[in-house]
Motif scaffolding. Structure first.
Motif, PDB file in Angstrom:
ATOM      1  N   ILE A 256       0.713  -1.246   0.161  1.00  0.00           N
ATOM      2  CA  ILE A 256       0.070   0.045  -0.066  1.00  0.00           C
ATOM      3  C   ILE A 256       0.944   1.352   0.051  1.00  0.00           C
ATOM      4  CG2 ILE A 256      -0.254  -0.123   2.452  1.00  0.00           C
ATOM      5  CD1 ILE A 256      -3.255   0.939   2.130  1.00  0.00           C
ATOM      6  N   VAL A 260      -1.201   7.117   3.169  1.00  0.00           N
ATOM      7  CA  VAL A 260      -1.359   6.426   4.447  1.00  0.00           C
ATOM      8  C   VAL A 260      -0.369   6.605   5.371  1.00  0.00           C
ATOM      9  CG1 VAL A 260      -2.802   4.571   3.275  1.00  0.00           C
ATOM     10  CG2 VAL A 260      -0.566   4.461   3.366  1.00  0.00           C
ATOM     11  N   ARG A 262       1.329   4.670   7.282  1.00  0.00           N
ATOM     12  CA  ARG A 262       2.344   3.641   7.276  1.00  0.00           C
ATOM     13  C   ARG A 262       2.478   2.869   6.059  1.00  0.00           C
ATOM     14  NH1 ARG A 262       0.406   2.792  12.280  1.00  0.00           N
ATOM     15  NH2 ARG A 262      -0.242   0.526  11.498  1.00  0.00           N
ATOM     16  N   PRO A 263       2.888   3.595   5.118  1.00  0.00           N
ATOM     17  CA  PRO A 263       3.118   2.750   3.548  1.00  0.00           C
ATOM     18  C   PRO A 263       4.093   1.731   3.522  1.00  0.00           C
ATOM     19  CG  PRO A 263       4.146   4.891   3.224  1.00  0.00           C
ATOM     20  CD  PRO A 263       3.431   4.818   4.962  1.00  0.00           C
ATOM     21  N   GLY A 264       3.775   0.772   2.722  1.00  0.00           N
ATOM     22  CA  GLY A 264       4.533  -0.227   2.535  1.00  0.00           C
ATOM     23  C   GLY A 264       3.965  -1.807   2.171  1.00  0.00           C
ATOM     24  N   TYR A 266       2.563  -5.462   3.232  1.00  0.00           N
ATOM     25  CA  TYR A 266       2.094  -6.131   4.774  1.00  0.00           C
ATOM     26  C   TYR A 266       1.474  -7.468   4.267  1.00  0.00           C
ATOM     27  CZ  TYR A 266       1.808  -1.647   6.755  1.00  0.00           C
ATOM     28  OH  TYR A 266       2.188  -0.061   7.198  1.00  0.00           O
ATOM     29  N   ALA A 292      -6.667  -3.269   4.463  1.00  0.00           N
ATOM     30  CA  ALA A 292      -5.389  -2.745   4.202  1.00  0.00           C
ATOM     31  C   ALA A 292      -5.232  -1.549   4.810  1.00  0.00           C
ATOM     32  CB  ALA A 292      -5.124  -2.918   2.829  1.00  0.00           C
ATOM     33  N   SER A 296      -2.178  -0.422   7.683  1.00  0.00           N
ATOM     34  CA  SER A 296      -1.277   0.750   7.608  1.00  0.00           C
ATOM     35  C   SER A 296      -1.612   1.908   8.070  1.00  0.00           C
ATOM     36  CB  SER A 296      -1.260   0.727   5.900  1.00  0.00           C
ATOM     37  OG  SER A 296      -2.599   1.509   5.541  1.00  0.00           O
TER      38      SER A 296
END
Length: 487
Positions: A256, A260, A262-264, A266, A292, A296
């Motif tokens: 993601i 947001v 905390r993108p990254g 998952y 999602a 995040s």
């Protein structure tokens, strides 16, 4: 020529353990655009119909049969159909039975024994069905070759066999993907004279209970499930509630990016979790975009809820780009916008060019917004440091969370510093008026990471108050100095 050797897919065809039952032609059904919630009952394909062994089951290499010769017990034993399709029998040798029903084969064998027996009465029964080797490819979670077996049903007056079907193969291959086009499943079948291709509409099975679409498989069948060209949001949600979809306790690896907290990347496990983090009680629907966003850290206040895209790679190498409108989900409850996800999806949350301030309050209450945001309050307040407040809270609430002004504070105005995601920063002076409600001039809404600077009254500047700043704020305040926001 037996029916199993004819290249045709007509309604009267009956072919061997993996044969066809009548196919009913039916038009494709298009779902109306109505919300299908996760509380709806799961759609289940009907159980495969049993085949009358004596009259419908067609013999092939690998079948194990019991031959009973009336009055000749020494001939009565088990025999296996050889790779060339024959049974090796006493006295008469090889008798070809492949492509015949048990009743037909019994008559042929009895006729071969007329020269040896006065009354050749032979009865064949199926002891074990031959393994069926088929292949499946396309939008399936585990494409490849599979061996399947038939199951015998024996009762007082029932002697039948349940043969593998298309849906059983799909479930064994761990279900369809979210990109599968269920209306155009193709089955390629080999015959003595060549091959034939049949298109099956599994939506007719799942929506109307048309069991004729759940084709009985035959040894050597090849199944291909193509990717859909256009994503129908209603069909996407309905697809996840069938028992041929991906098992909902399967971990999904997604990414993601964008607006947001905390993108990254998952890994999502749906349902109740065990101590090891794996699913104990999976839900009836696959994880969705909302899930999602929640893991995040929720959306930022700059997120464009009308411009969310899911990038999906299909098994044929083509990419799909699916747009959803979360503002419709938020305002009208259109759950179809909350697209179910599949392994490998990438969710992109676009940034709004100009945030709609009238919508900030509504989006702050959404389940996919963060529960709290962190705001730095530095300078002349009772408890300087990082405070946790509700999303979209006004500036006054941030001051109150830090204990309010202390005795040294300049109470007429404060400085609001905002660090933007693109690396720029803004600084504005806010005239304080606690009698006013939320408004952009004197009591603006705060964003995650905002810094409120309360100066000291009199001639002293902010630099004189740095000694009272708590350790957690020192790093943030140093960034402001580097940017020239404070001195």
């Amino acid at each position: 020529m037996s029916s199993s050797n004819r290249p045709g897919w007509n309604a009267s065809s009956v072919v061997g353990p993996l044969g066809l039952i009548g196919i009913l032609a039916a038009p494709t059904i298009t779902l109306p655009a109505v919300a299908a919630t996760s509380l709806a009952p799961s759609v289940q394909p009907p159980a495969a119909a049993a085949v009358d062994i004596q009259n419908e089951y067609v013999l092939g290499a690998g079948d194990r049969l019991k031959a009973e010769f009336f009055g000749v017990p020494e001939f009565s034993q088990d025999y296996q159909v050889l790779p060339n399709g024959s049974l090796n029998l006493p006295r008469v040798g090889g008798v070809t039975v492949a492509g015949m029903t048990l009743r037909q084969a019994s008559a042929v064998i009895g006729n071969r024994y007329r020269r040896y027996l006065t009354r050749p009465l032979v009865t064949l029964s199926l002891v074990a069905g031959r393994p069926v080797n088929v292949a499946i490819a396309g939008e399936i979670n585990r494409p490849g070759a599979y061996g399947m077996s038939s199951a015998l049903l024996n009762g007082n007056s029932v002697n039948s066999v349940v043969v593998p079907t298309l849906t059983q193969l799909i479930k064994q291959a761990e279900g369809i993907t979210q990109a599968a086009d269920l209306a155009q499943v193709k089955i390629t079948r080999r015959h003595a004279t060549g091959t034939s291709v049949r298109q099956v509409n599994l939506w007719q099975l799942l929506r109307a209970g048309d069991a004729s679409q759940d084709i009985r498989l035959q040894d050597g069948d090849s199944i291909y499930i193509p990717a859909t060209a256009n994503i129908d949001l209603a069909a996407a949600r309905e697809r996840t509630r069938t028992n041929i979809s991906t098992n909902s306790n399967r971990p999904l690896r997604i990414a993601i990016v964008g607006e947001v907290n905390r993108p990254g990347p998952y890994t999502i496990f749906e349902g109740a979790q065990n101590a090891d983090g794996r699913t104990a009680t999976p839900n009836s629907i696959a994880p969705t975009i909302t899930k999602a966003l929640q893991i995040s850290g929720g959306i930022t206040q700059m997120a464009d809820l009308r411009n969310i895209h899911v990038h999906r790679q299909t098994h044929n190498g083509q990419a799909q780009r699916i747009k959803v409108d979360f503002w419709e989900l938020l305002k009208s409850g259109d759950v179809l916008q909350d697209l179910p996800l599949q392994d490998g999806d990438r969710i992109e949350i676009a940034r709004a060019s100009t945030p709609n301030k009238a919508e900030l309050s509504d989006r702050a209450k959404a389940s996919f917004s963060p529960d709290k945001i962190a705001v730095n309050v530095v300078g002349e307040v009772e408890r300087p440091g990082s405070v946790s407040i509700n999303p979209n809270a006004p500036l006054n609430e941030g001051l109150f969370a830090a204990g309010g002004f202390n005795k040294r504070a300049r109470k007429r105005n404060v400085t609001l510093v905002r660090l933007e995601p693109d690396g720029t920063a803004s600084k504005r002076e806010i005239a304080i008026d606690f009698s006013k409600g939320r408004n952009e001039q004197t009591n603006p809404s705060l964003r995650d990471g905002d810094t409120i600077i309360v100066k000291r009254s009199g001639l002293a500047g902010v630099g004189d108050s740095l000694g009272i700043l708590s350790a957690p704020i020192t790093g943030a305040f140093s960034v402001l100095r580097l940017l020239g926001i404070v001195r």
